[in-house]
Write a protein that holds these residues in place. Structure first.
Motif, PDB file in Angstrom:
ATOM      1  N   LEU A 170       1.329  -1.109  -0.148  1.00 36.07           N
ATOM      2  CA  LEU A 170       0.096   0.119   0.011  1.00 36.07           C
ATOM      3  C   LEU A 170       0.510   1.328  -0.098  1.00 36.07           C
ATOM      4  CD1 LEU A 170      -2.328   1.235   0.439  1.00 36.07           C
ATOM      5  CD2 LEU A 170      -2.225   1.104   2.446  1.00 36.07           C
ATOM      6  N   ILE A 171       0.770   1.879  -1.073  1.00 32.13           N
ATOM      7  CA  ILE A 171       1.320   3.548  -1.139  1.00 32.13           C
ATOM      8  C   ILE A 171       0.394   4.418  -1.065  1.00 32.13           C
ATOM      9  CG2 ILE A 171       3.345   4.563  -2.046  1.00 32.13           C
ATOM     10  CD1 ILE A 171       3.932   2.326  -3.859  1.00 32.13           C
ATOM     11  N   THR A 172       0.611   5.598  -0.462  1.00 28.52           N
ATOM     12  CA  THR A 172      -0.352   7.064   0.260  1.00 28.52           C
ATOM     13  C   THR A 172       0.171   7.747   0.257  1.00 28.52           C
ATOM     14  OG1 THR A 172      -0.347   5.825   2.454  1.00 28.52           O
ATOM     15  CG2 THR A 172      -2.374   5.437   0.985  1.00 28.52           C
ATOM     16  N   CYS A 173      -0.593   9.124   0.159  1.00 29.52           N
ATOM     17  CA  CYS A 173      -0.043  10.478  -0.440  1.00 29.52           C
ATOM     18  C   CYS A 173      -0.543  11.465   0.915  1.00 29.52           C
ATOM     19  CB  CYS A 173      -0.252  10.923  -1.566  1.00 29.52           C
ATOM     20  SG  CYS A 173       0.733  13.186  -1.099  1.00 29.52           S
ATOM     21  N   HIS A 174       0.241  11.836   1.879  1.00 28.97           N
ATOM     22  CA  HIS A 174      -0.710  11.811   3.144  1.00 28.97           C
ATOM     23  C   HIS A 174      -0.393  14.025   2.805  1.00 28.97           C
ATOM     24  CE1 HIS A 174      -1.792   8.592   4.291  1.00 28.97           C
ATOM     25  NE2 HIS A 174      -0.701   8.061   3.555  1.00 28.97           N
ATOM     26  N   SER A 175      -1.349  14.897   2.821  1.00 29.77           N
ATOM     27  CA  SER A 175      -0.537  16.056   3.153  1.00 29.77           C
ATOM     28  C   SER A 175      -1.631  16.885   3.887  1.00 29.77           C
ATOM     29  CB  SER A 175      -0.601  17.157   2.240  1.00 29.77           C
ATOM     30  OG  SER A 175      -2.197  16.485   0.971  1.00 29.77           O
ATOM     31  N   LEU A 176      -1.497  17.996   4.877  1.00 29.16           N
ATOM     32  CA  LEU A 176      -2.341  19.063   5.895  1.00 29.16           C
ATOM     33  C   LEU A 176      -2.754  20.023   4.801  1.00 29.16           C
ATOM     34  CD1 LEU A 176      -0.102  19.424   8.528  1.00 29.16           C
ATOM     35  CD2 LEU A 176      -2.177  17.014   8.355  1.00 29.16           C
ATOM     36  N   GLU A 177      -3.909  19.584   5.085  1.00 29.78           N
ATOM     37  CA  GLU A 177      -5.103  21.585   4.550  1.00 29.78           C
ATOM     38  C   GLU A 177      -6.292  22.055   5.294  1.00 29.78           C
ATOM     39  OE1 GLU A 177      -8.838  18.829   1.958  1.00 29.78           O
ATOM     40  OE2 GLU A 177      -7.296  19.687   1.129  1.00 29.78           O
ATOM     41  N   GLY A 178      -6.187  23.072   4.920  1.00 27.50           N
ATOM     42  CA  GLY A 178      -6.865  23.617   5.849  1.00 27.50           C
ATOM     43  C   GLY A 178      -6.657  25.707   6.248  1.00 27.50           C
ATOM     44  N   ALA A 179      -7.825  25.538   7.097  1.00 31.23           N
ATOM     45  CA  ALA A 179      -7.057  27.411   7.422  1.00 31.23           C
ATOM     46  C   ALA A 179      -6.010  27.795   7.895  1.00 31.23           C
ATOM     47  CB  ALA A 179      -8.535  28.280   7.813  1.00 31.23           C
TER      48      ALA A 179
END
Length: 209
Positions: A112-121
């Motif tokens: 399993l290869i996954t991409c993770h990032s943060l988003e928000g105000a």
């Protein structure tokens, strides 16, 4: 139901039947694919914290590691050395991470290869955004990298196939990481990192959110 299962897998990592989870627990392999959102007070930034961890015994292996968004090697923030093998090996803290997780039972592999990032105000606790980049089930590799064929570690990876019988490979960006994690799930009594590497020490205070 399928979309819900894939969403959960994208965030938390590979899912296993209860019997498989119990068997992994009995081996003493401690693989921690969960990610944590942390806040760096000095830098005034939110980041993602991951733990490269896992290892193998002869019958099975479970390992998770991390690379950058283009497949590049990342430096660890903190090296962790444990008395017991097959546990946490290093900590990484970055704005975005590609998580690479593999499970092996004998000569059958899941990847399993996954991409993770943060988003928000800005200034508020962001949300974790997770996306599956590759999911391979029941891949095969006849080479016994944990035993008589250990010399081939780092140069072999499983073959994955689609339901229609066509070969399905990860994007070329992730091939090097796949080779490394294949080695990791065959590294019995693992006590070292396979994906993260030593780098410059970062001076930042992490406070769990």
């Amino acid at each position: 139901m399928k979309n819900s299962r894939l969403t959960t897998m994208a965030r938390r990592g590979l899912t296993f039947p209860a019997e498989t989870r119990e068997q992994i627990r009995k081996t003493g392999i401690r693989c921690r694919p969960q990610l944590e959102i942390v806040y760096q007070q000095r830098a005034n930034e939110w980041k993602l914290r991951g733990e490269e961890s896992g290892g193998a015994v002869a019958d099975l292996g479970h390992y998770v590691g991390f690379v950058g968004k283009d497949g590049e090697t990342l430096p660890w923030l903190q090296r962790v050395q444990n008395f017991l093998p097959n546990g946490v090996h290093a900590v990484v803290v970055e704005a975005a991470l590609i998580r690479v997780e593999m499970f092996r039972y004998e000569q059958t592999y899941d990847l399993l290869i996954t991409c993770h990032s943060l988003e928000g105000a800005e200034r508020k606790r962001p949300e974790l955004r997770s996306q599956i980049l590759f999911l391979g089930r029941n891949g095969t590799l006849e080479t016994e990298l944990w035993g008589k064929d250990a010399a081939f570690r780092g140069g072999a990876m499983p073959h994955f196939f689609t339901r229609s019988g066509e070969e399905g490979l990860p994007d070329p960006l992730w091939i090097e990481a796949t080779l490394k994690i294949t080695e990791a799930v065959c590294c019995t009594g693992c006590r070292h990192c396979h994906l993260l590497e030593a780098g410059a020490v970062k001076h930042a205070l992490e406070v769990p959110a």
